[in-house]
Enzyme design. Structure first.
Site, mmCIF file in Angstrom:
data_model
loop_
_atom_site.group_PDB
_atom_site.id
_atom_site.type_symbol
_atom_site.label_atom_id
_atom_site.label_comp_id
_atom_site.label_asym_id
_atom_site.label_seq_id
_atom_site.Cartn_x
_atom_site.Cartn_y
_atom_site.Cartn_z
ATOM 1 N N ASP A 117 1.190 -1.387 0.352
ATOM 2 C CA ASP A 117 0.300 0.377 -0.306
ATOM 3 C C ASP A 117 1.039 1.088 0.206
ATOM 4 O O ASP A 117 2.223 1.165 0.898
ATOM 5 C CB ASP A 117 -0.766 -0.102 1.427
ATOM 6 C CG ASP A 117 -1.839 0.495 1.664
ATOM 7 O OD1 ASP A 117 -1.762 1.714 0.310
ATOM 8 O OD2 ASP A 117 -3.203 0.955 2.077
ATOM 9 N N ASP A 162 -3.618 2.805 -5.250
ATOM 10 C CA ASP A 162 -2.775 2.652 -4.426
ATOM 11 C C ASP A 162 -2.307 1.701 -3.466
ATOM 12 O O ASP A 162 -1.678 1.292 -2.580
ATOM 13 C CB ASP A 162 -2.452 3.633 -3.184
ATOM 14 C CG ASP A 162 -4.235 3.592 -3.006
ATOM 15 O OD1 ASP A 162 -4.709 2.241 -3.194
ATOM 16 O OD2 ASP A 162 -4.333 4.761 -1.619
ATOM 17 N N GLU A 163 -3.257 0.384 -3.966
ATOM 18 C CA GLU A 163 -2.949 -0.925 -3.577
ATOM 19 C C GLU A 163 -2.666 -2.274 -4.327
ATOM 20 O O GLU A 163 -3.214 -1.967 -5.285
ATOM 21 C CB GLU A 163 -4.891 -1.227 -2.411
ATOM 22 C CG GLU A 163 -4.467 -0.847 -1.599
ATOM 23 C CD GLU A 163 -5.904 -1.054 -0.602
ATOM 24 O OE1 GLU A 163 -5.395 -2.343 0.860
ATOM 25 O OE2 GLU A 163 -6.760 -0.483 -1.081
#
Length: 385
Positions: free
Chosen positions: A9, A103-104
């Site tokens: 993350d 974003d993961e």
């Protein structure tokens, strides 16, 4: 052989991107989101979080908590490019990568332990991402997606964590139930009222009771509380566009009919965007006249997945395209320039009320079907089909 699943993350992704552009922002409380009185916080720095600022909070209220915070509207195109940069690094290095959001990421490293130490290998990969992208990243390595995701949350910021199979329950048990992915506020309030506030208590409940309380999701929540998650890491593929077309049974010049159809088409495509976790930056409209002449026009817009913005754009394109006043044989709509994103990113432009409205609509559609709720202007067409 046990599974080895990594969750990675990018820490405060939007904030970190802005700090790459302007290093003077380092260490300052920052809010990314709408700048109007009714705007919403899309993301915030850890410095702002210390004052109680959180995502989805009205900006007006966030500034009362942290009046010294700087507000930045956000640049979704730049964030998307940085996300692609990290994705490329991961895909080049890891055998199986799933991009869960902008974003993961999930990585399946099962079997790599016989060649590398998975934790050491992931540490080196995270250091490469930080070095080449300039963005901070945290990760956790464990036996499945649920435990590794929770682990990353505990590791942040800029942290590394490994939860072995024998340590899954000791790790999960003392944590509050809000740490379980997909356990929303309504479920939390319901469980909290009967004294279930940590994961151990939840894991020890009879699964049948939990299912009776909160429905079919009760079984999934119970499994997650017990560290059970067999969901695979899905290979990542970049989707380019989604589209739909409608061919009229009889060629038409009925503007009211056409606009009603446009509303219904956009509504369904927008719901598909949100369901699959995408935002679009370009709307393409196509018309085909009864003599088979075909014309298209497109318009670039700020990233969104909300019907009211996309419908307005589609209507504008139709008005500009349809100039001959001949009968139409076909109309088509296509959304391109897709990126992974969610309500959080739409908050750059929209109010708390608007975000809440779409969340409520989507919950109804998820439960009762995509036609359960619709705009009146598009309902007439749906009933005819």
């Amino acid at each position: 052989m046990g599974r080895a699943i990594v969750h990675m993350d990018l820490d405060t992704f939007f904030v970190s991107c802005e700090r790459l552009i302007n290093p003077k922002l380092n260490g300052l409380p920052l809010i990314i989101g709408g700048s109007s009185d009714r705007g919403v916080v899309a993301s915030c720095s850890y410095e702002a979080r210390k004052f109680g600022v959180r995502s989805a909070m009205p900006v007006k209220y966030a500034l009362r908590l942290c009046p010294q915070a700087s507000i930045i509207k956000g640049d979704m195109e730049y964030y998307s490019n940085k996300s692609h940069e990290v994705t490329s690094i991961l895909k080049e290095a890891a055998p199986l990568v799933e991009k869960a959001s902008i974003d993961e990421f999930y990585l399946d490293l099962t079997g790599m332990d016989q060649f590398f130490g998975c934790y050491k290998w992931t540490s080196e990969l995270s250091e490469k991402i930080i070095r080449e992208s300039g963005l901070p990243i945290s990760f956790a390595l464990s036996v499945n997606k649920t435990v590794s995701k929770i682990g990353t949350g505990e590791a942040k910021p800029l942290g590394k964590f490994e939860i072995t199979e024998k340590n899954v329950k000791p790790f999960l048990n003392p944590l509050p139930i809000q740490k379980i992915p997909m356990l929303g506020d309504v479920t939390f309030q319901l469980l909290s009222r009967i004294g279930i506030r940590n994961i151990q208590t939840l894991s020890e409940m009879p699964v049948e009771v939990l299912q009776q309380m909160i429905g079919k999701n009760g079984v999934e929540i119970w499994k997650k509380a017990n560290g059970i998650d067999n969901n695979p890491v899905e290979p990542y593929t970049e989707r380019k566009s989604i589209s739909t077309e409608h061919t009229f049974e009889t060629d038409t010049t009925d503007i009211f009919l056409i606009k009603s159809l446009i509303t219904g088409m956009v509504e369904k495509l927008s719901y598909q965007l949100r369901t699959e976790g995408f935002l679009t930056s370009t709307v393409v409209f196509k018309i085909r006249y009864n003599n088979f002449d075909t014309e298209t026009k497109q318009l670039k817009i700020p990233y969104t997945s909300f019907d009211h913005i996309l419908t307005k754009t589609a209507m504008e394109l139709f008005e500009k395209l349809y100039t001959r006043r001949m009968r139409l044989r076909l109309i088509g709509i296509r959304f391109t320039g897709l990126v992974r994103g969610s309500y959080q990113i739409n908050m750059f432009e929209d109010t708390t009320e608007m975000v809440s409205l779409y969340q409520a609509i989507d919950r109804i559609k998820n439960r009762f079907g995509s036609d359960a709720v619709s705009r009146c202007s598009g309902a007439r067409i749906k009933q005819k089909k």
